[in-house]
Scaffold this motif. Structure first.
Motif, PDB file in Angstrom:
ATOM      1  N   ASP A  69       0.555  -1.600   0.637  1.00 32.55           N
ATOM      2  CA  ASP A  69      -0.331  -0.185  -0.253  1.00 32.55           C
ATOM      3  C   ASP A  69       1.203   0.964  -0.331  1.00 32.55           C
ATOM      4  O   ASP A  69       1.626   1.136   0.742  1.00 32.55           O
ATOM      5  CB  ASP A  69      -1.119   0.018   0.903  1.00 32.55           C
ATOM      6  N   ALA A  70       0.824   1.934  -0.733  1.00 34.34           N
ATOM      7  CA  ALA A  70       1.076   2.921  -1.099  1.00 34.34           C
ATOM      8  C   ALA A  70       1.557   4.080   0.407  1.00 34.34           C
ATOM      9  O   ALA A  70       2.003   5.277   0.399  1.00 34.34           O
ATOM     10  CB  ALA A  70       1.322   4.510  -1.586  1.00 34.34           C
ATOM     11  N   TYR A  71       0.098   4.038   0.850  1.00 33.29           N
ATOM     12  CA  TYR A  71       0.254   4.945   2.147  1.00 33.29           C
ATOM     13  C   TYR A  71       0.291   4.173   3.412  1.00 33.29           C
ATOM     14  O   TYR A  71      -0.003   4.674   4.488  1.00 33.29           O
ATOM     15  CB  TYR A  71      -0.977   5.127   2.526  1.00 33.29           C
ATOM     16  N   LEU A 103       2.336   4.254  -9.081  1.00 28.48           N
ATOM     17  CA  LEU A 103       0.820   5.204  -8.911  1.00 28.48           C
ATOM     18  C   LEU A 103       0.571   6.404  -9.696  1.00 28.48           C
ATOM     19  O   LEU A 103       1.792   7.243  -8.952  1.00 28.48           O
ATOM     20  CB  LEU A 103       1.061   4.775  -7.494  1.00 28.48           C
ATOM     21  N   SER A 107      -4.605   6.866 -11.823  1.00 33.69           N
ATOM     22  CA  SER A 107      -4.825   5.649 -10.906  1.00 33.69           C
ATOM     23  C   SER A 107      -5.092   6.294  -9.173  1.00 33.69           C
ATOM     24  O   SER A 107      -6.044   5.557  -8.550  1.00 33.69           O
ATOM     25  CB  SER A 107      -3.739   4.944 -10.459  1.00 33.69           C
ATOM     26  N   ALA A 108      -4.943   6.996  -8.773  1.00 33.96           N
ATOM     27  CA  ALA A 108      -4.998   8.158  -7.300  1.00 33.96           C
ATOM     28  C   ALA A 108      -6.363   8.391  -6.577  1.00 33.96           C
ATOM     29  O   ALA A 108      -6.982   7.712  -5.880  1.00 33.96           O
ATOM     30  CB  ALA A 108      -3.979   8.588  -6.312  1.00 33.96           C
ATOM     31  N   GLY A 111      -9.157   5.678  -7.461  1.00 31.96           N
ATOM     32  CA  GLY A 111      -9.401   5.163  -6.148  1.00 31.96           C
ATOM     33  C   GLY A 111      -8.143   3.755  -5.086  1.00 31.96           C
ATOM     34  O   GLY A 111      -7.914   3.242  -4.271  1.00 31.96           O
ATOM     35  N   SER A 112      -6.639   3.962  -6.685  1.00 29.17           N
ATOM     36  CA  SER A 112      -5.683   2.798  -6.174  1.00 29.17           C
ATOM     37  C   SER A 112      -4.956   2.989  -5.129  1.00 29.17           C
ATOM     38  O   SER A 112      -4.742   4.178  -4.596  1.00 29.17           O
ATOM     39  CB  SER A 112      -5.541   2.316  -8.013  1.00 29.17           C
ATOM     40  N   THR A 113      -4.945   1.828  -4.148  1.00 32.75           N
ATOM     41  CA  THR A 113      -3.721   2.605  -3.082  1.00 32.75           C
ATOM     42  C   THR A 113      -2.620   1.794  -3.261  1.00 32.75           C
ATOM     43  O   THR A 113      -1.674   1.488  -2.953  1.00 32.75           O
ATOM     44  CB  THR A 113      -4.022   2.689  -1.839  1.00 32.75           C
ATOM     45  N   THR A 114      -2.323   0.690  -5.159  1.00 33.05           N
ATOM     46  CA  THR A 114      -0.891   0.230  -5.279  1.00 33.05           C
ATOM     47  C   THR A 114      -0.512   0.540  -6.437  1.00 33.05           C
ATOM     48  O   THR A 114       0.648   0.797  -7.187  1.00 33.05           O
ATOM     49  CB  THR A 114      -1.342  -1.792  -5.203  1.00 33.05           C
ATOM     50  N   ARG A 157      10.619   1.996  -2.965  1.00 31.86           N
ATOM     51  CA  ARG A 157       9.758   3.045  -3.420  1.00 31.86           C
ATOM     52  C   ARG A 157      11.007   4.102  -3.766  1.00 31.86           C
ATOM     53  O   ARG A 157      11.437   4.039  -2.691  1.00 31.86           O
ATOM     54  CB  ARG A 157       8.974   2.769  -2.619  1.00 31.86           C
TER      55      ARG A 157
END
Length: 174
Positions: A69-71, A103, A107-108, A111-114, A157
């Motif tokens: 997950d990006a967050y 990302l 895509s953000a 709603g994508s988090t990956t 990352r």
């Protein structure tokens, strides 16, 4: 003589395998460390060794690792110096497959988090993994690199402009 397929060293919950017949197996969908098919019989699950066998016998089967997950922080131990990257030892794994995710704003917003996935790069040797990670650390000073030995992964990352790049090296054995 064809070379033997590389076997995935360790799996993580939320990994996915899709067979050539279209059947999809998810790890950790109902029970941790158990592979099941969505909407299928809840008592019909398979283990990691059965999935390794499935991947080695079905040349068109596709493995997709769980995307971090990006967050959330990347899992594993941080490798934050060039010296730790040069000394990185991924044994007993003998190689890796690189899975990339990107990302971006679109895509953000969706709603994508990956992020979106790119074509994997299989057959990397341990020296290739180290060189790639060292190059990433040199080009992107704020890059975050971690070794998640429990799940057999190395994560990197970094951001370029408004795009977040995540590289997941899934460790393999021959």
């Amino acid at each position: 003589m064809p070379t033997p397929a590389q076997a995935i060293w360790r799996f993580a919950d939320h990994d996915v395998v899709r067979t050539s017949e279209g059947r999809t197996w998810h790890r950790g969908l109902r029970h941790s460390q158990q592979w099941t098919a969505p909407g299928g019989d809840t008592s019909c699950g398979i283990d990691d060794n059965a999935v390794r066998s499935l991947l080695s016998t079905d040349p068109r089967a596709v493995f997709t690792p769980a995307g971090p997950d990006a967050y959330a922080p990347l899992p594993g131990r941080v490798l934050d110096t060039p010296e730790t990257l040069r000394l990185l030892d991924i044994r007993p794994a003998t190689g890796a497959t690189l899975h990339r995710q990107v990302l971006d704003r679109v895509s953000a917003f969706a709603g994508s988090t990956t992020g979106g996935r790119r074509t994997p790069t299989p057959g990397l040797r341990p020296a290739d993994v180290r060189a790639s990670l060292l190059g990433t650390a040199q080009r992107h000073r704020a890059a975050r690199i971690t070794l998640d030995r429990a799940h057999g992964r190395v994560h990197a990352r970094y951001a370029i402009a408004s795009t977040l790049h995540t590289h997941t090296y899934v460790l393999t054995t021959s």
